[in-house]
Every structure is written in structure tokens, then in C-alpha cells.
Design an enzyme around this catalytic site. Sequence first.
Site, PDB file in Angstrom:
ATOM      1  N   ALA A  40       0.862  -1.173  -0.099  1.00 45.17           N
ATOM      2  CA  ALA A  40       0.041   0.087   0.037  1.00 45.17           C
ATOM      3  C   ALA A  40       0.918   1.391   0.164  1.00 45.17           C
ATOM      4  CB  ALA A  40      -0.975   0.142   1.231  1.00 45.17           C
ATOM      5  N   LYS A  41       0.349   2.307  -0.057  1.00 44.07           N
ATOM      6  CA  LYS A  41       1.081   3.616  -0.035  1.00 44.07           C
ATOM      7  C   LYS A  41       2.183   3.806   0.952  1.00 44.07           C
ATOM      8  CE  LYS A  41      -1.786   6.898  -2.715  1.00 44.07           C
ATOM      9  NZ  LYS A  41      -3.276   6.962  -2.604  1.00 44.07           N
ATOM     10  N   ARG A  42       1.737   3.376   2.277  1.00 45.53           N
ATOM     11  CA  ARG A  42       2.860   3.536   3.225  1.00 45.53           C
ATOM     12  C   ARG A  42       3.870   2.869   3.060  1.00 45.53           C
ATOM     13  NH1 ARG A  42       0.246  -1.586   5.115  1.00 45.53           N
ATOM     14  NH2 ARG A  42      -1.811  -0.701   5.314  1.00 45.53           N
ATOM     15  N   HIS A  43       4.010   1.892   2.150  1.00 47.75           N
ATOM     16  CA  HIS A  43       5.316   1.246   1.835  1.00 47.75           C
ATOM     17  C   HIS A  43       6.088   1.960   0.816  1.00 47.75           C
ATOM     18  CE1 HIS A  43       2.672  -2.337   3.147  1.00 47.75           C
ATOM     19  NE2 HIS A  43       3.879  -2.216   4.056  1.00 47.75           N
ATOM     20  N   GLY A  44       5.594   3.028   0.232  1.00 46.35           N
ATOM     21  CA  GLY A  44       6.275   3.730  -0.745  1.00 46.35           C
ATOM     22  C   GLY A  44       5.524   3.705  -1.995  1.00 46.35           C
TER      23      GLY A  44
END
Length: 321
Positions: free
Chosen positions: A252-256
Site C-alpha cells: 500500500a502507499k505506506r510502503h512507498g
Amino acid sequence: MSLSVGRLAPSPTGAQHVGNARTYLLAWLAIRSRGGRMILRMEDIDSPRVKPWAAAQAIDDLRWLGLDWDEGPDIGGPHGPYVQTQRLDHYATALEQLKAGEQIYPCTCTRSDVAAAASAPHAGQEGPIYPGTCAGRSAADAVGLTVPYCWRWRTSGGRGPLEFHDAVAGEQRCNLSRELGDFVVCKHDGTPSYQLAVVLDDHAMGVNEVLRGDDLIPSTFRQLAIYDFFGWPAPGYAHAPLVVGPDGRRLAKRHGDTRISILREAGQGPERLVGLLAWSCGLRPTAEPVTARDLQSDFELARLPKERFVLTEEHWKSICE
Ligand code: GLU
Ligand code: ZN
């Protein structure tokens, strides 16, 4: 042996990322390696998160990856339309059959009613099990309701545990009513849920092989119940392990930012990404650049690792620079 018919079914709720790319590549290879037919279907219902730009971007991303299809929203075909919001009349007909069969009932519970009444304190990925509050209603009771209601699938009274053989995950079994409970097939606003639309579409389009992410295994049981009601043969299923971040959570976005469009818009070819994915799927010993087409000839789903693939920042950097 009948012709394999598969589909790519993006939800245009945002940009497609590396994790989506891996599943699409596998779905495409599973069909194309055996000379099967591929359909592209845009799954733009059942989500408040549909973005107007995302459908066109998904098509560009898939083409850039080197995937193709025989039928789809951009090229037409005999089973169109291929966009779910243009298929609402198909769903409405099926819904009437479900009502006539008392397979569904009108449910006036709100999301918080369901959460409050559920016995399990921690609702998992699948949400709380519906406590059955409205299950005593018949379909005709909808007429007198003055508050918004959705339609729920009645799982009680269904035949025993549902089982299927998954081409990747192996034998799967679930007692639908006990483990997942009554589920929504049509929302308050009258649009069908993903569960219903996907079955009606796959059946109408002649899809007989479904490869998708393993997060959808629970949904498969719900969908098998729907196939059962209509007396239709269910497709063969293969649920591929998802791509996760180093924290083990779904990419997801939190992983870049791992959007496919970044690579495409930077003017890169797909070979490095496809190489990384092929290696992650056990299809190649290294992440050497390769094309989707190159992978067709010796493709074997059986080689796919059973574990989820952990994408690190280094992996992503190795294909970006
Ligand atoms: N549209 C779904 C998704 O993008 C896939 C549904 C399916 O393959 O059944 O997650
Ligand atoms: Zn209810």
C-alpha cells in the site's frame, strides 16, 4: 478440454501498483500459456472510491506490461459491455430471481448495528459476521420498509460446507453460514455488490478460470454459493499470494510509491519490472529483464511459491533507476 477463458478485472479505485502487476501477469500467463482467451473487465461498481482517471490508466498500465486481451472495454467483443456500471440491467434481472427464490432478504441494519451485535470483538479482514437480525424477513417485506435497506444473502439452510480445489493454495473448505455469515449482494443505493456482480459477469462472459489475489479466498466461498443457486458450473480458481511490504502487510502507499505508471511515464520498458515479478514467482532464477511474452512458453503455475512476496525498497530501486 474446453478453451480456457480468463479475465483481468481491475478495480479503478486508484493507481495499479507492483502487487497488482504481479497478479495480472500471472492471470495472463495462466491463460495465454495454454492458448486461451482473455477478457478485460472494468470493475467500477461496489466502491465509493472509484476514480474517474483510473480506468484509462489501468488499461495503459496493462498494455505497457505487455498483456493483451481478446475482448474488453477498449476493443469491444461479443459479451459486452465490459464495464460493470454499464451492466446494471443484467444484475437487476438476477436480483429478481434471488428475491423470488427467497435467497435474499432486505436488511435495515447499519454498519454499526452489525458491528455492535457481532459476537467476535475483533472483526478481521472480512468484517463481523452478520448476526441475523433481519433474516426473518421475506423478500416481500421490503415493500413496507421506510428506512434504507440492503439485500443480504441467506446462508442458513444452504448445503453443508463449501469446498474447492485451488490451483495454487490447494484444498479449501468453509462453512459459509458459520464462518462468514450472510453477506450483502445489493447495497442501499440499489447497486449490486462485488460478490454478485463478479459471478454474474464471469458466467455471462464464459469465464472458466479465475486467477486473483489470495485475499479473495473467503469471497470465493460466497461466490460458490451464488453459482450453486443458479445451478451454474463454477470456474476453476487459483489464488496467488499477494505482494506485501517488509512489515508483512499488503502492499500500500505506506510502503512507498510503487505505481506501474511511474515506470511507464518515465519512459521505461516493462522488462525490468516483469523480470523482478518473474523471479518473485519462481519462473526465472534471477530478476533479469524479460517480457511477458517470453514467459509464456515454459509457464507453470505449480512453480509459484506459496508464500507472499515481500517487496523491499531495494527491489523497487533496482527496477527504477
Ligand atoms: N476487481 C477486483 C480487484 O481488483 C478483482 C476481483 C476478482 O478478480 O474477482 O481486486
Ligand atoms: Zn439487518
